[in-house]
Design a protein around this motif. Structure first.
Motif, mmCIF file in Angstrom:
data_model
loop_
_atom_site.group_PDB
_atom_site.id
_atom_site.type_symbol
_atom_site.label_atom_id
_atom_site.label_comp_id
_atom_site.label_asym_id
_atom_site.label_seq_id
_atom_site.Cartn_x
_atom_site.Cartn_y
_atom_site.Cartn_z
ATOM 1 N N ALA A 63 -10.027 57.073 -8.633
ATOM 2 C CA ALA A 63 -8.798 56.576 -9.249
ATOM 3 C C ALA A 63 -9.158 55.993 -10.613
ATOM 4 O O ALA A 63 -10.309 55.622 -10.866
ATOM 5 C CB ALA A 63 -8.151 55.514 -8.371
ATOM 6 N N THR A 225 -7.840 48.030 -3.930
ATOM 7 C CA THR A 225 -8.145 48.673 -5.205
ATOM 8 C C THR A 225 -8.682 47.634 -6.185
ATOM 9 O O THR A 225 -9.029 46.515 -5.802
ATOM 10 C CB THR A 225 -6.894 49.404 -5.748
ATOM 11 O OG1 THR A 225 -7.243 50.180 -6.890
ATOM 12 C CG2 THR A 225 -5.786 48.426 -6.105
ATOM 13 N N TRP A 247 -9.696 53.276 -4.578
ATOM 14 C CA TRP A 247 -8.302 53.208 -4.125
ATOM 15 C C TRP A 247 -8.304 53.619 -2.661
ATOM 16 O O TRP A 247 -8.577 54.773 -2.316
ATOM 17 C CB TRP A 247 -7.406 54.133 -4.951
ATOM 18 C CG TRP A 247 -5.947 53.784 -4.890
ATOM 19 C CD1 TRP A 247 -5.265 52.959 -5.723
ATOM 20 C CD2 TRP A 247 -4.978 54.273 -3.941
ATOM 21 N NE1 TRP A 247 -3.939 52.888 -5.360
ATOM 22 C CE2 TRP A 247 -3.730 53.684 -4.276
ATOM 23 C CE3 TRP A 247 -5.036 55.141 -2.847
ATOM 24 C CZ2 TRP A 247 -2.561 53.933 -3.556
ATOM 25 C CZ3 TRP A 247 -3.889 55.390 -2.118
ATOM 26 C CH2 TRP A 247 -2.665 54.789 -2.477
ATOM 27 N N THR A 262 -6.284 64.400 -4.921
ATOM 28 C CA THR A 262 -5.338 64.426 -6.033
ATOM 29 C C THR A 262 -5.624 63.280 -7.001
ATOM 30 O O THR A 262 -6.238 62.279 -6.647
ATOM 31 C CB THR A 262 -3.888 64.296 -5.528
ATOM 32 O OG1 THR A 262 -3.780 63.118 -4.728
ATOM 33 C CG2 THR A 262 -3.496 65.508 -4.691
ATOM 34 N N SER A 263 -5.168 63.436 -8.233
ATOM 35 C CA SER A 263 -5.378 62.416 -9.260
ATOM 36 C C SER A 263 -4.555 61.165 -8.943
ATOM 37 O O SER A 263 -3.391 61.259 -8.565
ATOM 38 C CB SER A 263 -4.963 62.978 -10.626
ATOM 39 O OG SER A 263 -5.028 61.979 -11.619
ATOM 40 N N ILE A 264 -5.183 60.006 -9.107
ATOM 41 C CA ILE A 264 -4.483 58.733 -8.904
ATOM 42 C C ILE A 264 -4.710 57.851 -10.120
ATOM 43 O O ILE A 264 -5.841 57.617 -10.545
ATOM 44 C CB ILE A 264 -4.987 57.994 -7.649
ATOM 45 C CG1 ILE A 264 -4.721 58.819 -6.389
ATOM 46 C CG2 ILE A 264 -4.322 56.626 -7.532
ATOM 47 C CD1 ILE A 264 -5.250 58.174 -5.115
ATOM 48 N N ASP A 268 0.292 54.409 -9.929
ATOM 49 C CA ASP A 268 0.789 55.080 -8.730
ATOM 50 C C ASP A 268 0.853 54.132 -7.534
ATOM 51 O O ASP A 268 1.524 54.423 -6.537
ATOM 52 C CB ASP A 268 -0.098 56.278 -8.380
ATOM 53 C CG ASP A 268 -0.030 57.383 -9.423
ATOM 54 O OD1 ASP A 268 1.046 57.580 -10.019
ATOM 55 O OD2 ASP A 268 -1.062 58.055 -9.652
ATOM 56 N N THR A 269 0.155 53.009 -7.623
ATOM 57 C CA THR A 269 0.156 52.034 -6.531
ATOM 58 C C THR A 269 1.559 51.495 -6.279
ATOM 59 O O THR A 269 2.009 51.404 -5.128
ATOM 60 C CB THR A 269 -0.813 50.880 -6.851
ATOM 61 O OG1 THR A 269 -2.116 51.413 -7.074
ATOM 62 C CG2 THR A 269 -0.864 49.882 -5.704
ATOM 63 N N THR A 272 3.690 54.018 -4.536
ATOM 64 C CA THR A 272 3.282 54.192 -3.135
ATOM 65 C C THR A 272 3.815 53.063 -2.274
ATOM 66 O O THR A 272 4.288 53.289 -1.149
ATOM 67 C CB THR A 272 1.748 54.265 -3.048
ATOM 68 O OG1 THR A 272 1.271 55.337 -3.867
ATOM 69 C CG2 THR A 272 1.297 54.503 -1.611
ATOM 70 N N VAL A 290 1.286 58.388 -3.631
ATOM 71 C CA VAL A 290 0.094 59.188 -3.344
ATOM 72 C C VAL A 290 0.363 59.975 -2.057
ATOM 73 O O VAL A 290 -0.072 59.599 -0.963
ATOM 74 C CB VAL A 290 -1.154 58.296 -3.230
ATOM 75 C CG1 VAL A 290 -2.395 59.154 -2.978
ATOM 76 C CG2 VAL A 290 -1.339 57.482 -4.514
#
Length: 298
Positions: A63, A225, A247, A262-264, A268-269, A272, A290
């Motif tokens: 991440a 994270t 992450w 996948t890209s994080i 994006d947190t 999610t 995510v």
């Protein structure tokens, strides 16, 4: 033949129902953020509690933080669903947006997970426990039930444990700061730095136990994270040691022992968490849930 077909249809319906119910069980989200914890550290430390979260959940060590790889821009992005270009916090210790926030919510801040939860589920218990006082400028205080700035990680852990057991928060953000302190004073990738990460793991174990003692483990998702990593005695640049962060997500509706490919990005947190708590995502967020971590991604 018709009986067999009916049985198959019933089984499909049951599986779908169970999948929906799995997500309905999520009533609590605990976001644990560790200041200055670079993903690179996990190759060199013994962290049984964090690794158990990985085993029981989904994870990536790739991440990324937003730029600059500094504290306020990334802690803000994590809960505001966008980068500094939109929320406006651009420097290490921003106490207010350095750029005008693109939009403001009813609390006078860029739309964030705290205000979104309060608006859509007004009876929610929302808390913030943090070691670095700079966190206090990055959330709308009128939207939370409880906030506490603690001196040191041990007090942060004790305060968090007490709050979870007594209040069973629907959303709680916990900030630990001593890993970053060691990174600045002694250096990243040093023996002392790795020791601080291993000490942190003990605090994570205490929080996990408190969730169990509160009787909410089967309804709680933990997200673990960091804001950024570091190199030598600093951060803020574009090296992978500074940019790549862990992450990890674990709990009901989350795939187990699954490496996310996948890209994080850190923003994006927020998206999610909104998905977990079934909240509408503010239209101006650019973060995405995510999906690869969810056992039922619908």
């Amino acid at each position: 033949m018709f009986k067999s077909l009916s049985l198959i249809v019933a089984l499909i319906a049951l599986c779908s129902f169970q999948g929906i119910n799995a997500q309905k069980r999520v009533e609590h989200v605990i976001l644990i953020g560790v200041d200055g914890l670079g993903a690179y550290a996990f190759k060199n430390v013994k962290t049984p509690n964090i690794r158990n979260l990985m085993k029981q959940g989904s994870w990536t060590m790739q991440a990324r933080s937003v730029l600059p790889s500094s504290s306020a821009p990334n802690w803000a992005s994590m809960v505001m669903g966008v980068g500094p270009e939109l929320h406006g916090y651009t420097t290490w210790g921003s106490q207010k947006p350095d750029l005008p926030s693109r939009e403001l919510d009813e609390y006078g801040m860029f739309p964030n997970i705290y205000g979104t939860l309060r608006k859509n589920k007004p009876k929610s218990e929302i808390g913030v426990v943090y070691e670095w006082d700079g966190i206090g400028y990055l959330f709308p205080k009128k939207a939370v039930n409880y906030e506490q700035n603690c001196e040191g990680d041990s007090i942060t852990s004790l305060t968090t444990v007490d709050y979870i057991k007594n209040k069973k928060p629907n959303f709680l953000f916990v900030h630990f700061g001593e890993v970053d302190h060691v990174g600045h004073s002694i250096g990243h990738a040093t023996i002392e730095y790795y020791q601080s990460v291993e000490k942190l793991d003990e605090y994570i174990g205490e929080i996990i136990n408190s969730i169990k003692m509160a009787g909410i483990a089967d309804k709680t998702v933990i997200i673990f994270t960091a804001d950024h990593g570091g190199i030598n005695k600093g951060h803020g640049g574009i090296t992978m040691e500074e940019m790549q962060i862990p992450w990890i997500i674990s709990g009901p509706s989350i795939k187990k022992n699954h490496e996310i490919n996948t890209s994080i990005m850190t923003f994006d947190t927020a998206a999610t968490i909104a998905k977990l708590l079934k909240l509408p995502q503010p239209h101006n967020w650019i973060g995405k849930p995510v999906y690869d971590a969810f056992s039922n991604a619908n």
